[in-house]
Design a protein around this motif. Structure first.
Motif, PDB file in Angstrom:
ATOM      1  N   GLY A  33      -0.787 -76.360 -44.107  1.00 28.59           N
ATOM      2  CA  GLY A  33      -0.694 -77.252 -43.025  1.00 28.59           C
ATOM      3  C   GLY A  33      -0.849 -76.417 -41.600  1.00 28.59           C
ATOM      4  N   ALA A  34      -0.134 -75.352 -41.666  1.00 23.42           N
ATOM      5  CA  ALA A  34      -0.089 -74.630 -40.694  1.00 23.42           C
ATOM      6  C   ALA A  34      -1.255 -74.352 -39.997  1.00 23.42           C
ATOM      7  N   ARG A  35      -2.281 -73.565 -40.595  1.00 24.45           N
ATOM      8  CA  ARG A  35      -3.456 -73.114 -39.893  1.00 24.45           C
ATOM      9  C   ARG A  35      -4.273 -74.490 -39.402  1.00 24.45           C
ATOM     10  N   GLU A  36      -4.229 -75.649 -39.968  1.00 25.60           N
ATOM     11  CA  GLU A  36      -4.919 -76.806 -39.769  1.00 25.60           C
ATOM     12  C   GLU A  36      -4.294 -77.297 -38.532  1.00 25.60           C
ATOM     13  N   LEU A  37      -3.024 -77.275 -38.307  1.00 27.20           N
ATOM     14  CA  LEU A  37      -2.269 -77.840 -37.258  1.00 27.20           C
ATOM     15  C   LEU A  37      -2.485 -76.938 -35.930  1.00 27.20           C
ATOM     16  N   LEU A  38      -2.518 -75.511 -36.190  1.00 26.59           N
ATOM     17  CA  LEU A  38      -2.936 -74.739 -35.136  1.00 26.59           C
ATOM     18  C   LEU A  38      -4.118 -75.000 -34.491  1.00 26.59           C
ATOM     19  N   ALA A  39      -5.115 -75.029 -35.537  1.00 27.88           N
ATOM     20  CA  ALA A  39      -6.469 -75.180 -35.122  1.00 27.88           C
ATOM     21  C   ALA A  39      -6.862 -76.558 -34.446  1.00 27.88           C
ATOM     22  N   GLU A  40      -5.899 -77.464 -34.647  1.00 26.07           N
ATOM     23  CA  GLU A  40      -6.336 -78.725 -34.079  1.00 26.07           C
ATOM     24  C   GLU A  40      -5.521 -78.625 -32.456  1.00 26.07           C
ATOM     25  N   VAL A  41      -4.304 -78.061 -32.371  1.00 21.18           N
ATOM     26  CA  VAL A  41      -3.816 -77.823 -31.162  1.00 21.18           C
ATOM     27  C   VAL A  41      -4.868 -76.913 -30.297  1.00 21.18           C
ATOM     28  N   ARG A  42      -5.440 -75.789 -31.011  1.00 18.25           N
ATOM     29  CA  ARG A  42      -6.113 -75.117 -30.047  1.00 18.25           C
ATOM     30  C   ARG A  42      -7.537 -75.661 -29.689  1.00 18.25           C
ATOM     31  N   ALA A  43      -8.047 -76.788 -30.211  1.00 20.21           N
ATOM     32  CA  ALA A  43      -9.336 -77.492 -30.262  1.00 20.21           C
ATOM     33  C   ALA A  43      -8.898 -78.523 -29.280  1.00 20.21           C
ATOM     34  N   ALA A  44      -7.646 -79.078 -29.015  1.00 22.43           N
ATOM     35  CA  ALA A  44      -7.313 -79.679 -27.933  1.00 22.43           C
ATOM     36  C   ALA A  44      -7.035 -79.092 -26.687  1.00 22.43           C
ATOM     37  N   GLY A  45      -7.105 -77.737 -26.488  1.00 22.67           N
ATOM     38  CA  GLY A  45      -6.993 -77.165 -25.247  1.00 22.67           C
ATOM     39  C   GLY A  45      -5.655 -76.891 -24.787  1.00 22.67           C
ATOM     40  N   ILE A  46      -4.654 -77.085 -25.802  1.00 20.46           N
ATOM     41  CA  ILE A  46      -3.356 -76.843 -25.611  1.00 20.46           C
ATOM     42  C   ILE A  46      -2.886 -75.356 -25.780  1.00 20.46           C
ATOM     43  N   PRO A  47      -2.207 -74.750 -24.725  1.00 24.93           N
ATOM     44  CA  PRO A  47      -1.811 -73.229 -24.921  1.00 24.93           C
ATOM     45  C   PRO A  47      -0.782 -73.219 -25.884  1.00 24.93           C
ATOM     46  N   THR A  48      -0.742 -71.787 -26.787  1.00 28.62           N
ATOM     47  CA  THR A  48       0.008 -71.719 -27.709  1.00 28.62           C
ATOM     48  C   THR A  48       0.728 -70.412 -27.511  1.00 28.62           C
ATOM     49  N   ALA A  49       1.843 -70.294 -28.245  1.00 26.55           N
ATOM     50  CA  ALA A  49       2.512 -68.804 -28.253  1.00 26.55           C
ATOM     51  C   ALA A  49       3.335 -68.574 -29.540  1.00 26.55           C
ATOM     52  N   LEU A  50       3.133 -67.319 -29.978  1.00 24.72           N
ATOM     53  CA  LEU A  50       3.878 -66.919 -31.339  1.00 24.72           C
ATOM     54  C   LEU A  50       5.278 -66.319 -30.879  1.00 24.72           C
ATOM     55  N   VAL A  51       6.248 -66.846 -31.402  1.00 17.97           N
ATOM     56  CA  VAL A  51       7.633 -66.390 -31.095  1.00 17.97           C
ATOM     57  C   VAL A  51       8.496 -66.110 -32.259  1.00 17.97           C
ATOM     58  N   THR A  52       8.303 -64.912 -32.507  1.00  9.57           N
ATOM     59  CA  THR A  52       8.780 -64.218 -33.945  1.00  9.57           C
ATOM     60  C   THR A  52      10.050 -63.110 -33.444  1.00  9.57           C
ATOM     61  N   MET A  53      11.082 -63.023 -34.569  1.00 13.25           N
ATOM     62  CA  MET A  53      11.816 -61.921 -34.526  1.00 13.25           C
ATOM     63  C   MET A  53      11.409 -60.730 -35.179  1.00 13.25           C
ATOM     64  N   SER A  54      10.234 -60.912 -35.939  1.00 11.63           N
ATOM     65  CA  SER A  54       9.400 -59.710 -36.298  1.00 11.63           C
ATOM     66  C   SER A  54       9.121 -58.743 -35.290  1.00 11.63           C
ATOM     67  N   VAL A  55       8.933 -57.400 -35.697  1.00  6.64           N
ATOM     68  CA  VAL A  55       8.436 -56.552 -34.605  1.00  6.64           C
ATOM     69  C   VAL A  55       6.736 -56.827 -34.205  1.00  6.64           C
ATOM     70  N   ARG A  56       6.336 -56.495 -32.915  1.00 16.30           N
ATOM     71  CA  ARG A  56       5.228 -56.812 -32.451  1.00 16.30           C
ATOM     72  C   ARG A  56       4.057 -56.229 -33.431  1.00 16.30           C
ATOM     73  N   ARG A  57       4.006 -55.170 -33.923  1.00 15.57           N
ATOM     74  CA  ARG A  57       2.905 -54.818 -34.894  1.00 15.57           C
ATOM     75  C   ARG A  57       2.636 -55.704 -35.908  1.00 15.57           C
ATOM     76  N   MET A  58       3.788 -56.440 -36.547  1.00 19.76           N
ATOM     77  CA  MET A  58       3.677 -57.311 -37.289  1.00 19.76           C
ATOM     78  C   MET A  58       2.907 -58.708 -37.001  1.00 19.76           C
ATOM     79  N   ALA A  59       3.600 -59.067 -35.724  1.00 20.05           N
ATOM     80  CA  ALA A  59       3.074 -60.244 -35.139  1.00 20.05           C
ATOM     81  C   ALA A  59       1.476 -60.077 -34.851  1.00 20.05           C
ATOM     82  N   ASP A  60       1.033 -58.771 -34.348  1.00 17.60           N
ATOM     83  CA  ASP A  60      -0.257 -58.775 -34.025  1.00 17.60           C
ATOM     84  C   ASP A  60      -1.175 -58.876 -35.458  1.00 17.60           C
ATOM     85  N   ARG A  61      -0.442 -58.359 -36.578  1.00 21.10           N
ATOM     86  CA  ARG A  61      -1.285 -58.339 -37.832  1.00 21.10           C
ATOM     87  C   ARG A  61      -1.432 -59.607 -38.211  1.00 21.10           C
ATOM     88  N   ILE A  62      -0.564 -60.623 -38.136  1.00 23.83           N
ATOM     89  CA  ILE A  62      -0.621 -61.958 -38.322  1.00 23.83           C
ATOM     90  C   ILE A  62      -1.559 -62.680 -37.386  1.00 23.83           C
TER      91      ILE A  62
END
Length: 234
Positions: A95-124
């Motif tokens: 359900g996560a990708r589907e919800l993210l896609a709906e949020v993006r389609a609605a024009g709502i800004p999104t941010a990824l907030v993770t305690m993993s390091v940046r290179r892993m966040a960039d990979r995801i």
């Protein structure tokens, strides 16, 4: 700051590990391999205790279990091992990708907030862009880019700042106790989707014990509107 209408969600802020992707087993495997390579013992309970923690705090726990490396060395080894596993398979949460896609389609800004390091966040993020056919996030805040990690509010406050919105006008989605505490402390409408570690019901956040499968943008907006109606904002 952007000025949303009172009940409008100004942005959706996403945790990564355990929320977007089920990488916690990858972290647990990497931790166990590292501890045992130094002659120590690592149990499932030990691993569960690190879910949602900042990487430096986790490194300190591994050092206490006999790993004779610096925190930075531990973080690098764990990150490399998890990324090796991600290269074989990205374990998306239902359900996560589907919800993210709906949020993006609605024009709502999104941010990824993770305690993993940046290179892993960039990979995801790159994997998500491939899945969604376009940008997944307007901003990323990673664990190696903040002074005070979750459960402190800095990561979510920083994400809202990067998006040019007030954290109180945002919805944050989290799966762990440290992450939920961080999002609540930042003043967001927090939606908790526990997975590996259960979370109790609490008036400070909206609990979705069955995860994001089947959850749409309307549910996020309803949680935000309910919080506003309860007078929890400002």
């Amino acid at each position: 700051m952007l000025e949303p209408s009172p009940a409008r969600v100004a942005a959706v802020l996403w945790d990564m590990d355990g929320t977007l992707v089920d990488t916690e087993p990858y972290w647990m495997r990497a931790e166990g391999e590292l501890v045992t390579s130094w002659g120590g013992t690592w149990t499932h309970a030990d691993a569960i205790g690190l879910v949602g923690n900042g990487l430096h705090a986790s490194a300190a726990v591994l050092q206490s279990h006999g790993v004779g490396l610096s925190a930075e060395e531990i973080i690098t080894i764990l990150t490399d091992r998890v990324m090796d596993q991600i290269a074989e398979h990205v374990p998306w949460r239902p359900g996560a990708r589907e919800l993210l896609a709906e949020v993006r389609a609605a024009g709502i800004p999104t941010a990824l907030v993770t305690m993993s390091v940046r290179r892993m966040a960039d990979r995801i993020e790159a994997a998500l862009e491939h899945e969604l056919g376009g940008p997944a996030f307007d901003a990323i805040v990673a664990g190696d880019e903040v002074e005070q990690p979750k459960p402190f509010p800095e990561p979510y406050l920083r994400a809202a700042e990067l998006l040019g919105v007030d954290a109180a006008d945002c919805v944050a989605i989290e799966d762990s106790e440290p992450g939920v505490a961080s999002a609540v402390a930042a003043g967001t409408t927090t939606v908790a989707v526990p997975f590996h570690v259960p979370l109790p019901a609490d008036e400070a956040y909206t609990l979705l014990p069955n995860g994001l499968d089947g959850v749409g943008l309307a549910a996020l907006a309803a949680a935000h509107a309910t919080r506003l109606a309860d007078g929890a904002v400002r």
